[in-house]
Every structure is written in structure tokens, then in C-alpha cells.
Design an enzyme around this catalytic site. Structure first.
Site, PDB file in Angstrom:
ATOM      1  N   HIS A 244     -12.383   4.806  -1.345  1.00  0.00           N
ATOM      2  CA  HIS A 244     -12.706   3.667  -2.196  1.00  0.00           C
ATOM      3  C   HIS A 244     -14.219   3.477  -2.291  1.00  0.00           C
ATOM      4  O   HIS A 244     -14.776   3.283  -3.372  1.00  0.00           O
ATOM      5  CB  HIS A 244     -12.051   2.388  -1.650  1.00  0.00           C
TER       6      HIS A 244
ATOM      7  N   TRP B  10       2.466   1.118  -4.228  1.00  0.00           N
ATOM      8  CA  TRP B  10       1.859   0.928  -5.548  1.00  0.00           C
ATOM      9  C   TRP B  10       1.300   2.234  -6.089  1.00  0.00           C
ATOM     10  O   TRP B  10       1.251   2.426  -7.297  1.00  0.00           O
ATOM     11  CB  TRP B  10       0.812  -0.180  -5.510  1.00  0.00           C
ATOM     12  N   ASN B  11       0.905   3.164  -5.194  1.00  0.00           N
ATOM     13  CA  ASN B  11       0.329   4.429  -5.628  1.00  0.00           C
ATOM     14  C   ASN B  11       1.048   5.544  -4.871  1.00  0.00           C
ATOM     15  O   ASN B  11       0.582   6.004  -3.830  1.00  0.00           O
ATOM     16  CB  ASN B  11      -1.167   4.417  -5.311  1.00  0.00           C
ATOM     17  N   ILE B  12       2.186   5.938  -5.404  1.00  0.00           N
ATOM     18  CA  ILE B  12       3.030   6.894  -4.672  1.00  0.00           C
ATOM     19  C   ILE B  12       2.368   8.265  -4.514  1.00  0.00           C
ATOM     20  O   ILE B  12       2.454   8.854  -3.427  1.00  0.00           O
ATOM     21  CB  ILE B  12       4.419   7.000  -5.339  1.00  0.00           C
TER      22      ILE B  12
ATOM     23  N   TRP C  24       0.819  -1.215   0.000  1.00  0.00           N
ATOM     24  CA  TRP C  24       0.000   0.000   0.000  1.00  0.00           C
ATOM     25  C   TRP C  24       0.847   1.258   0.000  1.00  0.00           C
ATOM     26  O   TRP C  24       0.411   2.306  -0.468  1.00  0.00           O
ATOM     27  CB  TRP C  24      -0.962  -0.003   1.186  1.00  0.00           C
TER      28      TRP C  24
END
Lengths: 503, 503
Positions: free
Chosen positions: A432, A394-396, A391
Site C-alpha cells: 500500500h 474484498w480482494n480475492i 480483508w
């Protein structure tokens, strides 16, 4: 009779052996007798040392027999004590070929699935159909209108910051205006998507996603500008400015460094809005120039992956999802598991393509176009051995934002690491759910639960699994977790919309 | 108002920062003012150095501001110029996690296939049915009788060698007897299998396989004994004996070294027949003792893999083969490819299990039981980057035999490497065809062609593919080539037996 046969063969063998071991004379060997060997030597080396030659020939004849004996006894013993490679005691560990095996097996399995799918369903790919996902009525573009309207929020944020910098707004008033602006940014599009029926689910995701990104960006914008003001009040204005703006020199060939109130321009805020980052900074690192070939390659990748995503969804995902409805309704557990596993592969491939297309191709594309220097949009999450590492890597852009504007501020306010981390997961779970529930117009909390389930999962993996096992567990949770949530939502959506119609 | 708020917060933040950087005083920090810091220091260190303390406090207050500034400016700049990891210019190459990804994907895909298969066909595994593969008529055991009769060939070989060692047979007579014996060994079981209808295909494979192995073993036995005689005729008998039997001392704690005619015993030849090797040697390396746990583990593996082989064949292979008959008859190319790829996975898994079960478990089992020391039954063929390397390393007993009794003798007789290598492939192709055609009672040359096709394939892979590509090509040829041949034979067998019945 047999004896002489054997002798002849022996000589031939010897000669061949000699030919092999003595390269220079390999031409004329065959069944050479001792004397011919001597003669050869004599001719080659002159006549002077004849005695030595004869001596050599004699020792040769001895060594010939010796060689012959060695040759046969070598042939005769061909075993030695050793363990099998796969026995643990052999100490062998080179299984490099296994990776290639895996790749070949995966390629073949998927080629088979592809063929089977084609045979069963024919070609389902239809690029025109995609447009209908965005548009119900070609004369009403609610999603596009909402995205255009979002410029208002940007301008409000800029106006507020300008007032704050001039001192026209106090910090408190500024904070309140920002709060109202930001709450509106999340509630207004949500309300429109929920209430206007002509917004399709795909259009809804687009609107809600855009506004979420904008929300995070403007939150960062507000924070950084406040820090600038704080910084100038820590010390004398001059010193502070030299800190927030270490040297007002030309940077990266032509770009001037901007200092605090100087950044509050339309140009600056729009650069930030379009830049592939969520964290505002007064002076972003810039790349020296736009590389055309790089830009075109990324553009090609974007278009290619978009087509692939649409094609695979139509050809592969939708048939599986449609065939899963019956088992899901009947709660047939074996068939549900089978469908879930069947969905996992295309879903995972789609996610990987989405990842590459979005985080590598399109972010690098916009970064290149804007000469934005920091291209760290993702890290090596594929090697992650803990859920937390995944976590975080993966999405900096989101990770950076969470760290800078949420996690660290929480720590500074005295919350523990554990609480702050859980709060980050909670925020992420909220977004989300927001991104899924609003466009689908139903609240089922599957996405929220999925994100919150990461906390116990992270604890479990971190506690019990190490190295490759941890990595495999992370992959497993990605590959299985996502299609599970997808199936849940699709099922509920189907039940809500189609079964009601059928009743 | 907002200003004082900011100041307060700033102090709290500083204190927290200080607390973190100065561990010893982390208990009492909170919103500590400068004086309280001084007081704390004073109390802890006594009263004597008050002046220095005040001085320290002043410099602390300066460094406090400095830290605060650094803290904010650190927070503010969070980007730096860098490339994305997947850009080729990043130089990043750690994709370790991809192997785990492959494994997870393979496990999930196959779990899915397993479930789908179960749902479609139910449980097809039936261990009792296996017996019917060996036996048609429970009162007639032709396969077992043939295997028992093969002892005759062993005794003939031993008798011939004894006569040769005593000089009762000349080399030529001995050679002729051996030839007749060996031709019979291949033709007699073949004739029985072809002519006696109660031999099932599985029984036939067993008989023909046993006799092929025996053929290779007795050929090696004949050769080695001949070499021993040659060796003794090279030099005086005494010297030769000391060579073929370097020292008649106790070896490996109790095992005496045997010398030439002394090896011609029933015990010795039967040890060789049961030993997991095809190459005869007078004095095999022996392991010191029988490890019970090793033996039991290998036995368990043998039984386990045998069950798995039967189960997977019944549950997975047969349904696919049955469903392939229709497309094969119609020559429907797309469906044939799909069935071929579908068959490739279970066929390959069966082959891997057979490999492990036969070459590791059962060969190690018999080696352990016989205290046979050389356990190299296979090498690391999974890493092979050329087809040649694969064939040289996956079946070491046969490879050793070919090298010692076929390839090297050919080289010694002056044939080129190329010709000798092709001859080895030809011999191998002959035996592959022999082992398949006789039990199925049909001659289609698929196995022969498959083996001979290895020569151009080996040339192609060796010429154009290197490293991992070569390895992948080898895997591909194994995974695709085998089920192709299997499908061909099964199709022809089906057409021959079942369509004729239907007509």
C-alpha cells in the site's frame, strides 16, 4: 317522533346488513318487511313448503333483532387491552420499512448535496483535463515505456524456469536469478518514477501498480513451477505427472490438460499475465465460450464507471479537498472533522464505484475475453462482521495469493498463526505504501500505518463487537479510515509543492 | 545440492502436516525420520506387537508420500469455475450488510450536517425563547382561558345526555342541542383566535387542537349514548341492558361494569376526556395497575423529545427557512428545490420525534396514569406499501373514530366505499386546514390541498407500485410532502407579515 325515526333507520340498517351477509338476495333488500322476505323466499323455492317458509321468516325476524343488537354492541366496544407496538413488551419486530426509509433518506440527502454543489461551483467536470493527469509532455510517455519494458521481466522468468526444468540451472541458481529479477521489478520502476520528473502521479500509480501485480504473478509462477519439480521428485516421474496432470484428456470441450514442462511457453505465461488472477496454475478452469452480451455489458460498465469516477472527483472531491487545506494548515480540529466527514461520502462512493468497476466489470471483462472460468474476484465483504473477514473477502485475487504463497508457507515453516497473519498485514502495508509513496514522491507512512492499524482494529472488533455492530464497525472503518488517509497525503503533498512555491 | 535441500524441507513439511492431523503425537514431531516414528509408536504401545508396528511404519511411509503429493497438488490447483457474486447468474442475494451501510452513512452524513450547522450559525438553541411563543403579554393568557372554558362544552354534552336518558328531551331536541354545542366548540375558539391579537400562533394551535379533539370526543359520546338508547328500544329493557352490559360482575379485579344510564356521570365523562382515545365506550378495558417505572420512562421521553423538538427547530429548521425566503420570493426553482430537500431532513426528523413523543410517550403516559388498557395508538405504518395503509395506521385514535363515527355510518346509509373514503379524506383535510389556518390567521388551503392530494396519490401508488417500491413511495411522500406544505405556509406568512412591514 324521534322514536319512529330511529326505528326506520334501524330497519334500513338491518336490511343493509342482511344484504351484505346474504349475497344471493342483495338486489331487492332495502327496507324490506318480514312479509316481503317471506314472499321472496316463497317465489324462489316454489309453493310446496309454505309452512316451513313462515317458520323461517319468524326465526329470521328473531335473528334480525339479534343481528341488530350484535351490530350495535359491536359498534359500541371498540377497545381491547393491548400494548403499543414500540413498547418492548409488545414483542413486535417488523421494521422492514426502515430499510426503504434509509434508502429514501440517502437518495434525498445526496440529491440535495448534488444540487448544492452545482449551485456553488457550477459544472467542473472536464474530460479533457484527465489526459493531462497522465501526460505532462505529449512527446514523452515514460509510464507507457516502463509498462512495455516490463515484458523483459516476464521473459526472464520464463527463461529461468525453462533452464530449471532442463536442469541447466540448479535450484539455487534459479532462485538467485528469480530474486534478482523480482527485486528489479520493484526497484527499477520506482527509481524511474522517482527520478524522471515527467512522470505524473497518476502515471506513476499506473506504472507501480502494474509492476506490483506482475511481481505477485511471477512470484506465484516461480513457486508453482518449483512445486511441480518437487512433485516429480517425490515419486517416479510417470506417477507424478499423472498427479500434476490427473488425466491428459480433453477438458471443457477441446482444451487439453498441460503437464509440467509443457507449460513453459510464451503463450502460457502471457495468458497468466493477462488473466485476472495472481495465482499461477498449469490448467486454469476455462469457460466454454465468450458470451458477447456479457462482454459488452461489462465493457459499458467499465466505461461508465470510469467517467463517473473522473466526473465525481472533479465535481465533488476536489472542491472539498481544496477547501480543507486551510483548516488543515491551521489545525482547526472542528473544521477538519467537518471536512473529513464531508469528504467521506464522495470518497466512499468513489471507492464503491472503483470496486465495482475494477473487481466486477473489468475483471469479468478480461476473464470473459480469455475464457477464464474462476470469476471469484470478491466475496460478500459487505456482510463482514469482523475486520479480518473484510480483508479476506474484498480482494480475492490478492487474498488467494497471500494465502497460497505467503501465509501457508509461513505456517509450514512453523510460524504461529498470529505471527503469519501479522506478516501478511505487514506485506500488504508495504505494498500500500509502495503504491502511494513512490508516485507522490514523498514518504509519509500514512498508508503503511493505516494498514498496520488494521491489526489492533481487527482485534478490537473481533473481541467486543458482534453481528450488526461488528458489520457497522467495519463499514465505519472503511468510510472514515480512507478519507482520513487521503486527506493526510493530500495535505502533505500540498504543503510540499504549493506552500514551497508560495514562500 | 538444491535437491537435498528440497528433500529436507519436504520432510519437515510432512512432519508438520502429520502433527496437525494426528493430535496425540504433536509434541515430538519436527524432522522425525521413519525409524523415530516407529520407535515412538513402539514405546507408547509396549514391545509385544513390534512386527505390526514395523508394518504400520511402512504403510505410514507410503501414506506420507501420498499426503505430500496431495498437499502439493492441492496447493497447485486453487481455481474453480464459478461466477462473481454480483453477476445475476450467481443467484447470490445476501445483502444484509447494506442496511448497516445505510445506517452508518446516514449517521455520518447527519453528523457532518450538524457540525457544518454549528460552524455556520453557532448555538441558536434558547429554551427561554420558547415561552414567548406561547405568551405575548404575561398578564393575558387567552389560550389557557379558552382551554379552561372548554369545560363548559363537556358539561353541556353531559347535561343533554342526562335529559335524553330521562326522556326530558326528545331525540330531536337532544340532537339540536348537541349540534349547537358542537358548532360552538369549533367556531368559538376559532373566532377568539382570529379576533384577539394577543393569541400567538403556537397558542392558537394549542387552543384549536384541544377543541378539535374535544369535538371528536363529544361527537363519539353523543353517538354511543344514542346507540345505547336504540339498543334498549330494540328489545325489552332488561334484555337490552344485559347486552350493553353483558354481566354486571367485577372486571379486572375491582372495576364494576357500568350500564347505560349509569355512565352519565361527571367522573365518567372526564375519564373519557382525558383518556387517550376519541371513541367513547361505557366500559373501557383497564390495565390492572400503574407501573411506576413505565410511567417515569415515558415522562422522561416526553421531556426529552420536547427539548429536542425545540432545539432542532431553533438550530436547524429556522436557519433553513430563513435562507429559503429569498429563493421563494424570486421563484428561483433550482434553489427552491435545494432548500426544500435541505428542509426535508430536519422536518422529517422533527415529525418522527413528534410522532414518537406524542403517540408513544405521552399517550402511553396518560394511558398508564388512567390505567387505560388499549395502547394501540399507532400501527406499523413504517411498513405501509400503500398510502391508504399509512393513513389507516399512523394515527389509530383518529382512524378508529373516522371508521366508527363517519365511514361506517356513511356505508350504512348506502354510500359507496369510494365516496365514503373520499368523504373521510375530505373531513381530514378540513381539520388539517382548520388546525393550520386559524392560528396563522390566513387561509391558503395548502394543508387542505395536501390532504386531498392523498386521494390521487393513493390511487397511483396502489395501482402502479408494489412491495418495497410502494413503501419507498409512501416514505417519499411523507418526507417531501410535509416540508413542501411547511415552506408554502411559512412563505405566505412571511410575505403577509414582514414584507408588508418592509413596504
Amino acid at each position: 317522533m324521534g322514536d319512529s325515526d330511529a326505528t326506520l333507520r334501524r330497519r334500513a340498517t338491518f336490511a343493509a346488513g342482511l344484504g351484505a351477509s346474504m349475497q344471493p338476495m342483495n338486489g331487492k333488500s332495502a327496507a324490506a318487511s318480514q312479509s316481503s322476505v317471506t314472499a321472496d323466499f316463497g317465489r324462489d323455492n316454489g309453493l310446496g313448503k309454505r309452512d316451513r317458509m313462515v317458520e323461517t321468516a319468524r326465526s329470521k325476524s328473531k335473528s334480525e333483532k339479534h343481528k341488530r343488537r350484535n351490530d350495535i354492541s359491536e359498534r359500541m366496544s371498540c377497545h381491547k387491552t393491548q400494548e403499543s407496538l414500540l413498547s418492548s413488551s409488545s414483542g413486535f419486530s417488523n421494521y422492514r420499512g426502515i430499510l426503504n426509509w434509509c434508502v429514501v433518506m440517502l437518495v434525498l440527502s445526496n440529491a440535495r448535496l448534488f444540487l448544492e454543489n452545482l449551485l456553488r461551483y457550477g459544472i467542473l467536470v472536464d474530460p479533457i483535463q484527465v489526459i493531462s493527469l497522465f501526460l505532462k509532455d505529449p512527446y514523452s510517455w515514460p509510464a507507457a515505456c516502463l509498462v512495455i519494458a516490463s515484458n523483459l521481466f516476464i521473459l526472464v522468468a520464463l527463461y529461468t524456469e525453462r533452464q530449471l526444468s532442463k536442469g541447466s540451472f540448479t535450484e539455487r541458481v534459479g532462485f538467485q536469478v528469480h530474486c534478482i529479477n523480482m527485486v528489479n521489478m520493484l526497484t527499477f520502476p520506482a527509481a524511474v518514477v522517482l527520478l524522471v520528473p515527467s512522470v505524473t502521479p497518476v502515471g506513476g500509480v499506473f506504472v507501480v501498480g502494474t509492476h506490483s501485480i506482475l511481481f505477485l504473478k511471477l512470484y506465484s509462477y516461480k513457486d508453482v513451477n518449483k512445486w511441480c519439480r518437487e512433485l516429480s521428485s517425490v515419486k517416479a516421474k510417470k506417477l507424478a505427472r499423472s498427479l500434476s496432470c490427473p488425466s491428459a484428456q480433453h477438458l471443457n470441450g477441446g482444451d487439453r490438460k498441460v503437464c509440467y514442462p509443457g507449460n513453459l511457453t510464451i503463450r502460457d505465461i502471457y495468458y497468466f499475465v493477462f488473466a485476472p488472477t495472481l495465482c499461477y496454475e498449469l490448467n486454469f478452469p476455462r469457460s466454454p465460450n465468450i458470451r458477447m452480451s456479457f462482454l459488452l455489458r461489462r465493457l459499458f460498465e467499465m466505461l461508465f464507471f470510469m467517467q463517473m469516477l473522473v466526473g465525481l472527483t472533479q465535481q465533488w472531491m476536489i472542491p472539498i479537498i481544496e477547501s480543507s487545506m486551510k483548516p488543515l494548515e491551521d489545525m482547526d480540529l472542528t473544521r477538519m472533522t467537518e471536512r473529513l466527514l464531508r469528504l467521506a461520502v464522495p470518497n466512499h462512493l468513489l471507492w464503491l464505484m472503483f470496486f465495482y468497476g475494477f473487481f466486477h466489470s473489468s475483471m469479468n471483462f478480461s476473464a470473459e475475453l480469455l475464457r477464464f472460468g474462476d470469476r471469484q474476484f470478491y466475496n460478500d465483504w459487505w456482510n463482514s462482521e469482523t475486520v479480518t473477514y473484510f480483508w479476506q473477502n474484498w480482494n480475492i485475487p490478492v487474498h488467494k495469493w497471500c494465502l497460497r504463497h505467503f501465509y501457508k508457507p509461513l505456517l509450514r515453516r512453523g510460524f504461529s498463526k498470529m505471527v503469519s497473519q501479522s506478516a501478511v498485514f505487514f506485506l500488504s502495508a508495504f505494498f500500500h505504501e509502495y503504491l502511494v509513496s513512490i508516485p507522490l514522491r514523498m514518504f509519509r507512512l500514512w498508508a503503511f500505518t493505516g494498514m498496520m492499524a488494521q491489526i489492533p482494529l481487527a482485534w478490537f472488533v473481533g473481541r467486543y463487537l458482534r453481528g450488526n455492530y461488528g458489520n457497522a464497525a467495519v463499514w465505519m472503518s472503511i468510510i472514515i479510515g480512507q478519507p482520513f488517509a487521503v486527506l493526510m497525503y493530500v495535505h502533505d503533498f500540498y504543503v510540499l509543492h504549493y506552500r514551497q512555491e508560495a514562500d
